[in-house]
Enzyme design. Structure first.
Site, short mmCIF file in Angstrom:
data_model
loop_
_atom_site.label_atom_id
_atom_site.label_comp_id
_atom_site.label_asym_id
_atom_site.label_seq_id
_atom_site.Cartn_x
_atom_site.Cartn_y
_atom_site.Cartn_z
N GLU A 230 25.02 4.43 -11.16
CA GLU A 230 25.61 4.92 -9.92
C GLU A 230 27.02 4.36 -9.72
OE1 GLU A 230 21.65 5.82 -7.22
OE2 GLU A 230 22.75 3.95 -6.87
N GLU B 8 16.70 9.46 -10.89
CA GLU B 8 16.02 8.75 -9.81
C GLU B 8 15.69 9.72 -8.69
OE1 GLU B 8 17.92 5.39 -8.05
OE2 GLU B 8 18.65 4.60 -9.95
#
Length: 693
Positions: free
Chosen positions: A161, A320
């Site tokens: 991320e 995710e």
């Protein structure tokens, strides 16, 4: 579009390497070594076939500077591989060890107030720090050397991320890098001064050494919006450069395994310009977390529509999502019964070939201890774990049926998304500070769903010429080049819908003159056959004033109305402002929605904000073919003619469907009707059928 790395999908440890990838982040270093065998037993029970490993394990791999320990990781990878579970191995650089911060505090970022961003969370490092980059690349090379021939490691997971905590850095390293970035972009200081409009407020700079970062300048000071926009671009590019440096360090040693990094695309965030990032990965991945409330499934579909476009129609990877609630929102809603399965299969219906969660085992301590996981605090005897096993069985069934590798069939309407326009709508210098481009994309997506029509979401920078209709909601920024692309599309027979705040500024935040919208030196106005002179901004803040405006077609506008003062002779007015509020604001009978022929196509202008109901009502005027709004229907096709039809109930009530072709592969929360091809789709249901055309 830039050149893109060839698509390469990570193999599983199945006989042919194929199948839908299923698993999640695995953090065995949080637990005693003795628990690994128990984890693997339960993973096999749940049909887990892949895990992302070592994402936050730098301090376990390098506990002291220069001392690398791989024994523990070797043992975990070997046990996973022997159990048939592939490893997506991280570069482990998302969070540095504390010893590095103690030894080199100069790698810590600074916020716009000049405060140091302290260590202790994720990504507490400067993307432009040469010191940090050297440590990170050393770790990457060590990992690549050690695992380049490991058959169980089938993909590389770079960072994690990117930009979550260091998207904005105002350090001196960032300042020097920003100056170099500006010089590379503009070539001369004269070009930069022209682009930034530095004649305003005495901001002229004589050379690039005078260029500053848009740090805090006072209580209500307004940043030069062109400078801020370039700073947004710079931050994106610096993190992308860091990702590429990590990737290339590993690729020099281990070039034959695919690389990815997890994007962060949901309609509450789109941190980077992922249209650029998608060119630099071998397969596109995303972390998506559901939005609580009634928009739950619609928001998921909208985000996935953009992901499918970023993947250029190739399968993409859910890296995710959550089995139930998270722990980082003001309201951490849990999932209802059926939503764990429904959400995962909705991702599949929208083109995903990998379904992964954060994380495998729910943490007992730390910042994410109350973030749901595949194996919750309650253990294997729990609703969540039973749901995880049920989902694993369903994904295994879809893999056996041959769904993996098929591609999502595109819609005939594209809603265009621009990360730069999203950044621009955050400016504090616009007629309204309530604009939000990405939310407007979502509202148009949902409004079309309400009308029974599914659209794609496509980056503005991509090729959208094969669509019948393109929609530009609050695409504030349009360059001359993009304005011409749109005009060419319409001239060739396409239909374009231009929103009320689209094409107001160019790529340098410069306002087009001669009336609104000014993009393309007036080309947009010519194409639309309208000219607006002023914006009428509404809001509850103006006490005693009207806070809404009605239209003659029954729609309502609550934020922004353009005062259209002239239209071409061949422009058709679809709706005008009407009523007491319009009269009060001197907009009575002023065109609000218009249609204008241009070349062989049609240009529709929506000169005010509309809610979902208004967008759905307007769909008929757009000539869009509509269907049952309660059910979303997607199709995934194989090259051999096999197709998988996916039907998703977005309503809370049961929906009856008839004449469904194909054999059911998954009929989750569905019941058969009285005749063949008839189904009742209950709440949170999904039906997937297979047939050969």
């Amino acid at each position: 579009m830039a050149a893109r790395r060839p698509f390469q999908w990570p193999a599983l440890l199945t006989r042919d390497g194929r199948g839908i990838a299923y698993g999640g982040d695995y953090n065995p270093d949080q637990w005693p070594e003795s628990m690994v065998d128990e984890d693997i037993r339960l993973m096999r029970e749940a049909h887990v076939n892949t895990v992302a490993l070592a994402i936050f394990s730098w301090d376990k791999i390098e506990p002291q500077e220069g001392e690398f320990t791989f024994d523990w990781l070797d043992a975990v990878i070997s046990k996973l591989g022997e159990a048939g579970i592939a490893v997506d191995l991280a570069s482990a650089t998302a969070s540095a060890p504390m010893w590095l911060y103690v030894k080199h505090p100069e790698v810590l970022p600074q916020d716009k107030y000049g405060h140091t961003v302290n260590a202790g969370s994720r990504q507490s490092w400067q993307p432009t720090s040469p010191v940090f980059k050297e440590y990170a690349l050393t770790l990457c090379r060590k990992l690549a050397e050690h695992y380049k021939n490991n058959p169980y490691v089938t993909a590389w997971h770079m960072g994690n991320e990117y930009g979550w905590n260091n998207r904005y850095d105002y350090s001196d390293n960032a300042l020097n890098a920003f100056r170099s970035w500006c010089e590379a972009k503009y070539g001369s200081i004269e070009q930069l001064n022209e682009a930034w409009g530095t004649a305003f407020w005495s901001q002229h700079v004589n050379d690039f050494d005078e260029v500053l970062l848009p740090r805090h300048m006072g209580g209500d000071a307004m940043v030069n919006p062109a400078q801020q926009l370039d700073y947004e671009r710079f931050g994106n590019d610096m993190l992308l450069d860091f990702y590429k440096a990590e990737r290339d360090a590993i690729a020099e040693i281990c070039p034959d395994k695919p690389f990815t990094t997890n994007f962060m695309v949901s309609t509450d965030q789109c941190t980077m310009d992922y249209a650029k990032w998608a060119d630099e990965v071998d397969f596109v991945s995303n972390d998506h977390y559901f939005h609580e409330g009634e928009s739950h499934v619609d928001e998921l579909l909208c985000s996935d529509a953009l992901m499918d476009s970023l993947a250029l129609g190739k399968p993409w990877y859910v890296m995710e999502h959550s089995t139930s609630s998270v722990q980082w929102k003001p309201l951490n809603a849990r999932k209802r019964h059926g939503e764990l399965m429904r959400d995962a299969l909705a991702h599949v219906a929208m083109g995903a070939d990998a379904i992964n969660f954060f994380q495998w085992r729910q943490s007992a301590s730390g910042a994410e201890a109350f973030h749901s996981a595949m194996l919750p605090h309650a253990g294997e005897d729990s609703k969540i774990f039973r749901g995880v096993c049920e989902l694993g069985e369903a994904l295994h069934t879809l893999s056996e049926a041959g769904l993996q590798g098929t591609e999502l069939q595109h819609a005939d309407t594209a809603i265009l998304f621009s990360a730069e326009s999203e950044w621009a709508t955050r400016s504090q210098t616009l007629p309204s500070m309530k604009l939000n481009h990405w939310h407007d994309v979502r509202d148009w997506y949902r409004g079309l769903l309400d009308a029974g029509h599914r659209a794609d979401v496509v980056p503005l920078a991509y090729d959208w010429n094969n669509y019948q209709t393109i929609i530009l909601p609050t695409v504030l920024i349009l360059s001359d080049h993009d304005a011409q692309r749109i005009a060419n599309f319409v001239q060739a027979g396409g239909t374009v819908v231009i929103g009320y705040a689209t094409g107001i500024i160019d790529e340098h935040f410069r306002v087009g003159l001669g009336g609104y919208p000014g993009a393309g030196q007036g080309l947009l106005r010519e194409m639309l056959g309208i000219r607006s002179e002023e914006f009428n901004i509404l809001g509850d803040e103006a006490e005693g004033e009207p806070n809404a405006m009605t239209l003659t077609n029954g729609c309502t506008s609550k934020l922004w109305q353009n005062d259209v003062t002239s239209i071409a002779a061949n422009t058709t007015v679809i709706a005008s402002y009407a009523g007491a509020e319009a009269f009060d604001w001197e907009l009575d009978a002023v065109p609000a929605v218009t249609s204008h022929p241009y070349g062989s196509g049609t240009a529709i202008y929506v000169g005010c904000d509309l809610d979902r109901q208004g967008i759905a009502l307007l769909a008929e005027s757009l000539g869009i073919e509509v269907d049952d709004s309660r059910v979303v229907h997607t199709i995934r096709r194989a090259v051999d003619g096999t197709r998988f039809d996916c039907y998703l109930n977005r309503d809370r009530q049961p929906v009856s469907m008839i004449n469904i072709d194909g054999e059911p592969v998954i009929a989750y929360r569905c019941t058969n009707g009285s005749t063949r091809g008839e189904y009742v789709l209950h709440r949170n249901s999904i039906l997937i059928t297979k047939r050969v055309e």
